[in-house]
Design a protein around this motif. Sequence first.
Motif: not given
Length: 861
Positions: A811-834
């Motif tokens: 069994d391969a156990r993998l942890t998905v971090p928050l950053r993996a489901v986020q994109s950077w928005d240049d307009a708001t200068q923030t990270w947001h969930a896809r």
Amino acid sequence: MAVSSENPGTPTPDQTRAEPGRTRAAVEAALARLDLTAKVALLGGTDMWSLDPAAARTEAGFGRLVFSDGPAGVRGEDWSPEDPSVALPSPTAIGATWDTGAARCAGRLLAQEARGKGAHVVLAPTINLHRTPYGGRHFEAYSEDPQLTGVLGAALVAGVQEGGVGATPKHYVANDAETDRYTVDVRADGRTLRELYLAPFERVVRTARPWALMAAYNSVNGVTMSEHDVLVGGVLRGEWGFDGALVSDWTGARSTVGCALGGLDLAMPGPDTVYGEHLVAAVREGKVAEETVDALARRVLLLAARVGVLGDVPPAVPAEVVPAPLDGPATVRDLAARSFVLLRNQDAVLPLAEGTATAPDAATEAPPRRRIAVSGLHASVLRFGGGGSSQVFPAQVSSPVDALGAALPDGTELTYEPGPDPRSRLGPATHADGFRLTAVLHGLDDAEIARADQRDGSVRWMGGLPGGASFSDLGRVELTGAFTPAWSGTHRLAVSGVGHFRLEAGERVLYDGELQPESEDPAAAFLNPPQRVFLLDAEAGASVPVRLVHSVSSHGAGGLFGLISFALGYGAPAVPEDELIDRAVRQAAAADSALVFVGTTDESESEGVDRDTLALPGRQDDLVARVAEVNPRTVVVVNAGAPVLMPWRHDVAAVLLCWFPGQAGGDALADVLLGAAEPGGRLPTTWPDAEEDLPVHQVVPGPDGQLPYAEGPWIGYRAWRRADGPQPAYWFGHGLGYTTWEYESLNVTERTPATSGDDPYAPVAEVVVRVRNSGSRAGREVVQLYLGPDGADRGLAAFAVVQAAAGASADARLTVPLRAVQSWDDATQTWHARPGPATFAAGRSAADIRLTAELELAVEG
């Protein structure tokens, strides 16, 4: 020695603990005892590799703080064959392990080497990205993917600092090519920087807490990185909480006020830097506040405290908890084998089995013998590391042909032909070539001041001279001795370096003149110096006196670098290349298996210069093609740190990539080729089939000095998936091993919803991938988890290494971090969930997906 695997990116208690209060208090007390001049003296190197300010030593107990280069080995303060170091596999090889345990082990070995050489801070790891394989320093970075780079970089930093030595991730940021690296201005939008080039630095800083970081030479969006307050003060320190010391790349500090206000803590090397009296004057003139100097000095004092050179302040890692010593040669041998990538293996030709032996000799009735034909210069002169500041001089390098000869069973005949030499430059003259050389140093008054026996014709001293001689007193260096050739003919001697040289052989003066640098890069004098070649007729066994004189006073002893670097090169009498290929073909035709070793050279992969072609140098492609025509069991071993073109890849039975495998590379290759070890690596970067197919080519800035990252966040496998055109030769993540794997199940469990607050690596999902070893021998699998729809936006989210016996599951156990489901928005200068459900895709490469699942994650931000 066995390298253990572990979950990627897991910080240790030592990394996550708060700094002891007494350490901070001691730093403040030390700072309070220093006046302005003494504080400023903390901010510039004393010499090439150290910081040793007199006032801070007497007033605050500041000990001598020593730095050393270290991505693939630790040189200490000397850089010569006479002071050997353990040579690790190149960072691309560590990247190919996909193994945090291996990276951490490499870090511990670097720390061990640093302690042995008296260094407190190692300038590693390099966590720039493989934006394009034309980057000349590609071999010194881990991967094209920011997730893989960041996780492995954090593991190496953890390993180094567990050993009580400071790590220095570099080069912050966007130093992804070498052309005009001192002046180039990289232009990239916010999303490109955040999601790609800043991402590995963020991961390393937040999870491994490095004690230092190196600023890059280049500019980003108009501001040089040694003065970039937005990316240093705003992002690095403000958002990520970096509290370590920011060090310039060597000679990278340009402006007194700009560097001080931009947050550069330490300008290296010294003693002449932009700080010193210049910064004292700037403070007194009101251009820089003394509080700004305090902030810079405070971080340098904290670095000194952490490594144990600030008075009686206990170091961050007490000696009694430093990990047990590693066996250096055994460790690098194991790391190398784990990094080798088996790209192709038709009919399971590897590992080399007994196979079909030659027929018995009818005349003698001798038993059949197995014959293996080896060809290619890299089989005897393995390129163990890349060129430039990551280069070290190991005490011994194992060659593949020797290691194979020692490991093959009795009754196996091994033959070797080097084929044509792919190098365009002559290498240093060696003892094996018939040279015995001594370096003699003369002062400005012409008197001898020191001498040193030479292992070869390479003279390289950086920061210090033999016998404690002073650079300021040095007038010339003579490399003197004798050459006794093994055979008669027209031999080649070469002079490499910058400055005035006089080469004498016998009673002839072969050269007396000036060699000028070929670029404006200050490092070119020792990284890629000019070379002149001269012919010498000599008889076998007849000793010829040789003398190479280098006058150093005319161009400044050591210049900015405190450096003496030149070489006497040698080339044996030339044999026509067609004849050398014919010899290799004849031996391959009479063998059961043929091994052809090919690779890059010092000229084609080195710091200070980018590549202009991905083709193998010289006539190596011809050698492979001709051998493959006469032997269907042809195996090609590729000795390169970055992608090369392989026009013959479909015509050979197997292709094994060994990177730059370090000093034990030959032994590790024998282990893997003969089946004692499995090639455990997977590609950390995508390999093209043709140069015109590459999605990113440009490494040369325009006339305005700007290098636009016009491709945005799409490099590597993302760019290949986005393009509607040819497929690469081998995808990111590809690698075969010696067994086969079935992917049986994929289970995703959502974790408590996380926000985009302080911890971008908080888990949002746990994934378990069950795999089964469906082959006939135990093996190792790298399970890769990609997140996103099928296309350019699907990126690596997590990975894990598993092992299983034949027929067994794991069994391969993998942890998905928050950053993996986020994109950077240049307009708001923030990270947001896809938006939308997340698609989880598990497989063996970016293009070999075996299982998928969808889940709507409740992620805010």
